[in-house]
Design a protein around this motif. Structure first.
Motif, PDB file in Angstrom:
ATOM      1  N   THR A 110      50.786-105.384   8.830  1.00 32.02           N
ATOM      2  CA  THR A 110      50.715-106.743   9.376  1.00 32.02           C
ATOM      3  C   THR A 110      51.252-106.807  10.797  1.00 32.02           C
ATOM      4  N   ASP A 111      52.357-106.098  11.075  1.00 31.06           N
ATOM      5  CA  ASP A 111      52.894-106.068  12.433  1.00 31.06           C
ATOM      6  C   ASP A 111      53.942-104.974  12.559  1.00 31.06           C
ATOM      7  N   ALA A 112      54.406-104.770  13.785  1.00 29.30           N
ATOM      8  CA  ALA A 112      55.448-103.786  14.065  1.00 29.30           C
ATOM      9  C   ALA A 112      56.369-104.361  15.133  1.00 29.30           C
ATOM     10  N   ASN A 113      57.666-104.102  14.957  1.00 23.03           N
ATOM     11  CA  ASN A 113      58.675-104.589  15.894  1.00 23.03           C
ATOM     12  C   ASN A 113      59.663-103.476  16.190  1.00 23.03           C
ATOM     13  N   MET A 114      60.265-103.532  17.389  1.00 17.42           N
ATOM     14  CA  MET A 114      61.265-102.534  17.747  1.00 17.42           C
ATOM     15  C   MET A 114      62.510-103.241  18.250  1.00 17.42           C
ATOM     16  N   SER A 115      63.659-102.839  17.683  1.00 13.06           N
ATOM     17  CA  SER A 115      64.926-103.433  18.086  1.00 13.06           C
ATOM     18  C   SER A 115      66.038-102.432  17.839  1.00 13.06           C
ATOM     19  N   ASN A 116      66.910-102.271  18.823  1.00 10.39           N
ATOM     20  CA  ASN A 116      68.070-101.392  18.710  1.00 10.39           C
ATOM     21  C   ASN A 116      67.714 -99.972  18.283  1.00 10.39           C
ATOM     22  N   GLY A 117      66.618 -99.445  18.783  1.00  5.50           N
ATOM     23  CA  GLY A 117      66.229 -98.064  18.476  1.00  5.50           C
ATOM     24  C   GLY A 117      65.588 -97.881  17.118  1.00  5.50           C
ATOM     25  N   LEU A 118      65.250 -98.990  16.439  1.00  5.94           N
ATOM     26  CA  LEU A 118      64.593 -98.925  15.131  1.00  5.94           C
ATOM     27  C   LEU A 118      63.214 -99.576  15.221  1.00  5.94           C
TER      28      LEU A 118
END
Length: 157
Positions: A110-118
């Motif tokens: 459905t989607d992809a997100n990137m935050s704090n190296g994850l």
């Protein structure tokens, strides 16, 4: 290297060749990837999942996410840096990687997100209406038709 022989599965079943190749590819892929980068697979709800991959040091444009034929592939490739760096110790991995995940039928990203190296990839399992179980109601037989047929059989006798 322990190898599982899947020959009996091929001999005694029909239509499970995708399952056998899935097992074979999974076993082969886990050995070649060496566990890098680490990842988690989480169940969020009955039909919702998330894959979280530790991609510290990678920028969004250095990551590639694709799905094809039921396989989710995540690749990371560091851009060439013009600066020459002189390390005393280099413990942060900057190597390229490729991680593959086999998706069950009807599982879509459905989607992809990137935050704090994850990097978190959200997935949902959406079963088409035609494949969902249906409740079949039981009707009552038409009593007039049954009475009409029994009257005919009495006249014949």
């Amino acid at each position: 290297m322990n190898r599982i022989d899947l020959t009996p599965l091929y001999r005694s079943s029909v239509g499970f060749d995708r399952l056998a190749s899935l097992l074979d590819n999974t076993l082969r892929g886990e050995q070649s990837s060496g566990g890098y980068p680490p990842y988690d697979i989480e169940i969020l709800d009955e039909n919702e999942y998330a894959i979280t991959i530790a991609v510290a040091g990678f920028e969004r444009d250095e990551l590639d996410i694709q799905t094809e034929k039921g396989v989710l592939t995540v690749r990371g490739r560091k851009a060439d840096t013009d600066k020459e760096r002189n390390f005393l110790h280099q413990g942060i991995a900057n190597r390229a990687f490729e991680r593959k995940f086999n998706l069950a039928d009807y599982v879509e990203v459905t989607d992809a997100n990137m935050s704090n190296g994850l990097l978190t990839i959200n997935l949902v399992k959406e079963i088409p209406e035609a494949m969902k179980p249906k409740k079949i109601s039981i009707g009552q037989a038409d009593t007039k038709t049954i009475e009409h047929q029994s009257e005919k059989s009495e006249k014949v006798a």
